[in-house]
Design a protein around this motif. Structure first.
Motif, PDB file in Angstrom:
ATOM      1  N   ASN A  33      33.423  69.914 -66.091  1.00 32.18           N
ATOM      2  CA  ASN A  33      33.882  70.724 -67.214  1.00 32.18           C
ATOM      3  C   ASN A  33      35.347  71.107 -67.028  1.00 32.18           C
ATOM      4  N   ALA A  34      36.204  70.683 -67.925  1.00 32.22           N
ATOM      5  CA  ALA A  34      37.637  71.007 -67.856  1.00 32.22           C
ATOM      6  C   ALA A  34      37.877  72.504 -68.036  1.00 32.22           C
ATOM      7  N   GLU A  35      36.899  73.220 -68.561  1.00 38.79           N
ATOM      8  CA  GLU A  35      37.016  74.654 -68.789  1.00 38.79           C
ATOM      9  C   GLU A  35      36.491  75.474 -67.609  1.00 38.79           C
ATOM     10  N   TYR A  36      36.173  74.794 -66.481  1.00 41.46           N
ATOM     11  CA  TYR A  36      35.641  75.525 -65.322  1.00 41.46           C
ATOM     12  C   TYR A  36      36.573  76.677 -65.012  1.00 41.46           C
ATOM     13  N   GLY A  37      36.003  77.895 -64.869  1.00 43.88           N
ATOM     14  CA  GLY A  37      36.797  79.108 -64.875  1.00 43.88           C
ATOM     15  C   GLY A  37      37.363  79.671 -63.606  1.00 43.88           C
ATOM     16  N   SER A  38      36.966  79.267 -62.400  1.00 42.84           N
ATOM     17  CA  SER A  38      37.506  79.938 -61.216  1.00 42.84           C
ATOM     18  C   SER A  38      37.981  78.982 -60.142  1.00 42.84           C
ATOM     19  N   PRO A  39      39.004  78.196 -60.412  1.00 38.41           N
ATOM     20  CA  PRO A  39      39.471  77.258 -59.389  1.00 38.41           C
ATOM     21  C   PRO A  39      40.038  77.944 -58.145  1.00 38.41           C
ATOM     22  N   SER A  40      40.514  79.186 -58.265  1.00 37.66           N
ATOM     23  CA  SER A  40      41.071  79.865 -57.093  1.00 37.66           C
ATOM     24  C   SER A  40      39.972  80.412 -56.184  1.00 37.66           C
ATOM     25  N   GLN A  41      38.780  80.646 -56.706  1.00 34.30           N
ATOM     26  CA  GLN A  41      37.654  81.149 -55.918  1.00 34.30           C
ATOM     27  C   GLN A  41      36.397  80.364 -56.293  1.00 34.30           C
ATOM     28  N   PRO A  42      36.351  79.064 -55.980  1.00 31.50           N
ATOM     29  CA  PRO A  42      35.180  78.277 -56.388  1.00 31.50           C
ATOM     30  C   PRO A  42      33.933  78.673 -55.599  1.00 31.50           C
ATOM     31  N   PHE A  43      32.771  78.441 -56.190  1.00 32.38           N
ATOM     32  CA  PHE A  43      31.509  78.736 -55.523  1.00 32.38           C
ATOM     33  C   PHE A  43      31.035  77.534 -54.715  1.00 32.38           C
ATOM     34  N   PHE A  44      31.842  76.464 -54.670  1.00 29.72           N
ATOM     35  CA  PHE A  44      31.502  75.282 -53.894  1.00 29.72           C
ATOM     36  C   PHE A  44      32.604  75.008 -52.872  1.00 29.72           C
ATOM     37  N   SER A  45      32.239  74.279 -51.813  1.00 28.64           N
ATOM     38  CA  SER A  45      33.209  73.941 -50.772  1.00 28.64           C
ATOM     39  C   SER A  45      33.950  72.658 -51.092  1.00 28.64           C
ATOM     40  N   SER A  46      33.232  71.672 -51.627  1.00 27.28           N
ATOM     41  CA  SER A  46      33.866  70.425 -52.035  1.00 27.28           C
ATOM     42  C   SER A  46      32.999  69.734 -53.065  1.00 27.28           C
ATOM     43  N   ILE A  47      33.632  68.862 -53.820  1.00 28.37           N
ATOM     44  CA  ILE A  47      32.922  68.096 -54.844  1.00 28.37           C
ATOM     45  C   ILE A  47      33.547  66.707 -54.888  1.00 28.37           C
ATOM     46  N   GLY A  48      32.703  65.700 -55.077  1.00 25.86           N
ATOM     47  CA  GLY A  48      33.223  64.344 -55.132  1.00 25.86           C
ATOM     48  C   GLY A  48      32.402  63.459 -56.045  1.00 25.86           C
ATOM     49  N   PHE A  49      33.076  62.534 -56.691  1.00 30.52           N
ATOM     50  CA  PHE A  49      32.427  61.546 -57.552  1.00 30.52           C
ATOM     51  C   PHE A  49      31.812  60.473 -56.660  1.00 30.52           C
ATOM     52  N   LYS A  50      30.527  60.209 -56.804  1.00 29.62           N
ATOM     53  CA  LYS A  50      29.821  59.258 -55.937  1.00 29.62           C
ATOM     54  C   LYS A  50      29.572  57.913 -56.590  1.00 29.62           C
ATOM     55  N   GLY A  51      29.668  57.821 -57.894  1.00 26.80           N
ATOM     56  CA  GLY A  51      29.403  56.556 -58.569  1.00 26.80           C
ATOM     57  C   GLY A  51      28.675  56.799 -59.880  1.00 26.80           C
ATOM     58  N   ARG A  52      28.036  55.743 -60.347  1.00 25.37           N
ATOM     59  CA  ARG A  52      27.307  55.837 -61.611  1.00 25.37           C
ATOM     60  C   ARG A  52      25.853  55.422 -61.413  1.00 25.37           C
ATOM     61  N   SER A  53      24.985  56.024 -62.221  1.00 20.71           N
ATOM     62  CA  SER A  53      23.571  55.667 -62.204  1.00 20.71           C
ATOM     63  C   SER A  53      23.398  54.327 -62.919  1.00 20.71           C
ATOM     64  N   GLU A  54      22.176  53.788 -62.878  1.00 24.04           N
ATOM     65  CA  GLU A  54      21.900  52.533 -63.578  1.00 24.04           C
ATOM     66  C   GLU A  54      22.167  52.657 -65.070  1.00 24.04           C
ATOM     67  N   SER A  55      22.011  53.859 -65.618  1.00 27.14           N
ATOM     68  CA  SER A  55      22.255  54.072 -67.048  1.00 27.14           C
ATOM     69  C   SER A  55      23.719  54.418 -67.335  1.00 27.14           C
ATOM     70  N   GLY A  56      24.560  54.440 -66.316  1.00 27.18           N
ATOM     71  CA  GLY A  56      25.990  54.662 -66.521  1.00 27.18           C
ATOM     72  C   GLY A  56      26.460  56.102 -66.388  1.00 27.18           C
ATOM     73  N   GLU A  57      25.536  57.018 -66.096  1.00 28.44           N
ATOM     74  CA  GLU A  57      25.937  58.419 -65.955  1.00 28.44           C
ATOM     75  C   GLU A  57      26.629  58.640 -64.615  1.00 28.44           C
TER      76      GLU A  57
END
Length: 131
Positions: free
Chosen positions: A5-29
């Motif tokens: 979500n481009a509107e994610y609201g707290s980049p200075s204090q995220p609730f996650f440590s890291s996030i990464g794109f892993k690929g796509r499912s068989e249906s393309g998601e």
């Protein structure tokens, strides 16, 4: 997920440590892997992603804290004999093994060539001689 979500609201204090794109499912998601210290709530997932089709939670100790009073061993155990994973006493992770391996490769190069210092051209093409 269809994306972050481009509107994610707290980049200075995220609730996650890291996030990464892993690929796509068989249906393309798109598939993402998110590391958090606590399980994410449904509200946090909805805040972070545009849409969500499925969530899989895997609990594992991704960010351990180490306490040791033991001194770290030397990489060079004896003349021409090296301890590849000496650094693992401080922190155990594949990245640390890679660093230890590269440092030992530099020590071996120095030993075999009789050089007085690390390879000036670097063992790797990026020109770095140690990490």
């Amino acid at each position: 997920s269809s994306g972050i979500n481009a509107e994610y609201g707290s980049p200075s204090q995220p609730f996650f440590s890291s996030i990464g794109f892993k690929g796509r499912s068989e249906s393309g998601e798109r598939i993402y892997k998110v590391f958090t210290k606590e399980p994410m709530s449904d509200a946090q997932i909805e805040e972070l992603f545009v849409s969500v089709r499925d969530v899989k939670v895997v609990d594992w100790y991704a960010y351990p804290h180490y306490n040791t009073s033991l001194p770290l061993p030397d990489f060079e155990l004896d003349k021409g004999l090296y301890h590849l994973n000496a650094i693992e006493h401080a922190a155990s992770a594949i990245e640390m093994s890679c660093i230890g391996g590269r440092n030992v490769a530099n020590l071996v190069w120095t030993y075999l060539t009789g050089a007085t210092g690390p390879n000036p051209e670097g063992i790797c093409r990026d020109g770095k001689v140690e990490l």
